[in-house]
Design a protein around this motif. Structure first.
Motif, short mmCIF file in Angstrom:
data_model
loop_
_atom_site.label_atom_id
_atom_site.label_comp_id
_atom_site.label_asym_id
_atom_site.label_seq_id
_atom_site.Cartn_x
_atom_site.Cartn_y
_atom_site.Cartn_z
N ILE A 25 -43.26 75.52 -34.67
CA ILE A 25 -44.57 75.78 -35.29
C ILE A 25 -44.60 77.18 -35.92
O ILE A 25 -45.09 77.37 -37.04
CB ILE A 25 -45.71 75.62 -34.25
N LYS A 26 -44.04 78.15 -35.21
CA LYS A 26 -44.02 79.51 -35.75
C LYS A 26 -43.02 79.63 -36.91
O LYS A 26 -43.29 80.29 -37.92
CB LYS A 26 -43.67 80.51 -34.64
N TYR A 33 -37.70 84.06 -32.77
CA TYR A 33 -38.10 82.77 -32.17
C TYR A 33 -36.88 82.07 -31.57
O TYR A 33 -36.98 81.39 -30.56
CB TYR A 33 -38.76 81.83 -33.19
N ASP A 60 -46.11 70.46 -38.98
CA ASP A 60 -47.15 70.91 -38.06
C ASP A 60 -47.81 69.71 -37.36
O ASP A 60 -48.01 69.72 -36.14
CB ASP A 60 -48.20 71.68 -38.87
N HIS A 61 -48.12 68.68 -38.14
CA HIS A 61 -48.73 67.49 -37.55
C HIS A 61 -47.78 66.79 -36.59
O HIS A 61 -48.19 66.33 -35.53
CB HIS A 61 -49.18 66.52 -38.66
N GLN A 105 -46.32 65.40 -24.05
CA GLN A 105 -46.59 66.45 -23.09
C GLN A 105 -45.33 67.13 -22.60
O GLN A 105 -45.00 67.14 -21.41
CB GLN A 105 -47.39 65.85 -21.92
N PRO A 106 -44.60 67.73 -23.54
CA PRO A 106 -43.32 68.36 -23.18
C PRO A 106 -43.54 69.60 -22.31
O PRO A 106 -44.58 70.24 -22.40
CB PRO A 106 -42.74 68.76 -24.53
N ILE A 122 -46.71 67.03 -28.90
CA ILE A 122 -47.33 67.68 -27.73
C ILE A 122 -48.34 66.73 -27.09
O ILE A 122 -48.36 66.55 -25.87
CB ILE A 122 -48.02 69.01 -28.11
N ALA A 123 -49.19 66.12 -27.93
CA ALA A 123 -50.24 65.25 -27.39
C ALA A 123 -49.65 64.01 -26.71
O ALA A 123 -50.11 63.59 -25.66
CB ALA A 123 -51.19 64.84 -28.51
N CYS A 177 -45.49 68.15 -34.82
CA CYS A 177 -45.41 68.93 -33.57
C CYS A 177 -46.65 68.69 -32.70
O CYS A 177 -46.53 68.50 -31.48
CB CYS A 177 -45.30 70.42 -33.89
N THR A 178 -47.82 68.71 -33.32
CA THR A 178 -49.05 68.49 -32.55
C THR A 178 -49.02 67.10 -31.92
O THR A 178 -49.41 66.91 -30.77
CB THR A 178 -50.28 68.63 -33.46
N LEU A 209 -41.09 72.33 -24.77
CA LEU A 209 -42.32 72.93 -25.30
C LEU A 209 -41.99 74.21 -26.07
O LEU A 209 -42.55 74.46 -27.13
CB LEU A 209 -43.29 73.22 -24.15
N GLU A 213 -44.92 72.07 -44.62
CA GLU A 213 -45.51 72.80 -43.49
C GLU A 213 -46.54 71.92 -42.77
O GLU A 213 -46.52 71.80 -41.54
CB GLU A 213 -46.17 74.11 -43.94
N LEU A 214 -47.44 71.31 -43.54
CA LEU A 214 -48.48 70.48 -42.93
C LEU A 214 -47.88 69.31 -42.18
O LEU A 214 -48.28 68.99 -41.05
CB LEU A 214 -49.44 69.97 -44.01
N MET A 227 -43.04 75.07 -29.90
CA MET A 227 -43.75 76.30 -30.26
C MET A 227 -42.95 77.13 -31.26
O MET A 227 -43.49 77.69 -32.21
CB MET A 227 -44.04 77.15 -29.01
#
Lengths: 236, 236
Positions: free
Chosen positions: A93-94, A212, A69-70, A80-81, A76-77, A72-73, A86, A65-66, A90
């Motif tokens: 992540i969910k 989702y 999650d990283h 910039q999708p 995004i950073a 994905c972040t 995007l 999970e971690l 999202m």
């Protein structure tokens, strides 16, 4: 069948990164399917070693999970999708948050196998096992729907949850009747009840993931919508 | 005290949008605090009307989650935030998911007030009420820590969860003993047990939110870390 072409409009490097995250979600999903299968097998064969293995392996689920999650972040950073990309991030992540919690429930279910049951109690476990196999199938199907971005398959999982809820009610009634007849069994049977509750929650979480997928493919948020509205939205 | 200045390095328009989302999270949090307080009051005063109101109002909680989720996705797509701003958005997305589920638990707790209890059973509800007030305080404190981005306050909530777990175990034992002595009460007391379980889960979710606050302020993901490691990371 309604699928989404995820490879449109994105750079090849970005595409690779997204592909990798999706593969990681599938790997995490595969691990959790295994955890749930092991938990059910541990109960069916009174295998406390296997149960303890499920409990230990939950740490691996948390790591996944971690990690995802990283990733994905970071995407995004860095990338910039927008729009559908995007939405995919999202939804991932969910999804992994629900998967992680399905892992927690599998751990709770495994703990039932640490108890010993007499033959009358073993009979009660048959229905628990059936319900467990049912939600394991839901989990398998929703991961499959996720891999193929298949809205129809997601809707089928969504509908399935109602059946799981009915199974759960039936098992609860049966276990309560048993406890009323044999009050000394209450502490032990309570564990079986918690385990049935965990399975019911796994059904709920598979239903979340199905939502989702619809959101991802259709761009419509269908959470908290009733079934009819959901199917309408998903097909329009 | 360790706080983060969220207004640095961001445009004024972006700042306003972020401020608005944070205000919405606080409004959602306030609603859920009210829902939990109403659920506990409904049980304490056997007020089935109030209980039904909590059940109806859960729809408002769901609406908040969807609304804030959309706002966050919109900000990511439009503003392409990086570093601490992106961390804030991610923390908000996770926080509202936990808040929404705390709302679901409050709804489950409220259902206990739809039952009627004899005076011996009323005595059992006193401990349930105490545990409920305890988690309501945790919820209040973690929302406060979120509003002020206060790591120390978040750590205090995180530690509190152990006490809630112990309270939950004590209540479970007490309720099981009661059921063993009066097996006919099992279906009714089971509802009290589910309600205690819901409170225990609220404690877990407050703990999750505390972890997001540490992640947000410190940039370190402390989920699934043990308490000692968490406090170390949070203070380094």
């Amino acid at each position: 069948m309604d699928k989404m072409n995820l490879t449109k409009h994105i750079s090849s490097q970005f595409n690779e990164e997204i592909e990798q995250v999706r593969n990681h979600v599938m790997a995490m999903g595969g691990l959790i399917e295994q955890q749930l299968a092991d938990a059910l097998n541990a109960i069916a064969s009174s295998d406390s070693d296997l149960a303890r293995q499920v409990i230990t392996n939950d740490l691996m689920v948390n790591d996944w999970e971690l990690k995802i999650d990283h990733e994905c972040t970071r995407i995004i950073a860095k990338r910039q999708p927008a729009a559908s990309d995007l939405r995919l991030i999202m939804a991932i992540i969910k999804t992994i948050s629900d998967l992680e919690r399905i892992g927690d429930e599998a751990e709770r279910i495994a703990k039932v196998a640490l108890e010993s049951f007499n033959s009358a109690q073993q009979d009660l476990l048959v229905n628990l096992d059936n319900m467990g196999r049912h939600v394991a199938q839901m989990l398998h199907d929703v991961l499959d729907a996720f891999a193929r971005m298949d809205v129809e398959a997601a809707l089928a999982v969504h509908r399935e949850d109602k059946k799981v809820d009915r199974e759960y009610e039936a098992i609860t009634r049966q276990l309560m009747t048993y406890m009323m007849e044999d009050p000394r069994s209450i502490p032990k049977i309570m564990n079986v009840l918690w385990s049935a509750r965990s399975m019911e929650r796994i059904g709920d979480r598979c239903k979340n993931i199905a939502e989702y997928i619809v959101f991802l493919v259709k761009g419509k948020d269908v959470r908290h919508a009733d079934d009819e509205k959901l199917e309408q939205d998903a097909r329009s």
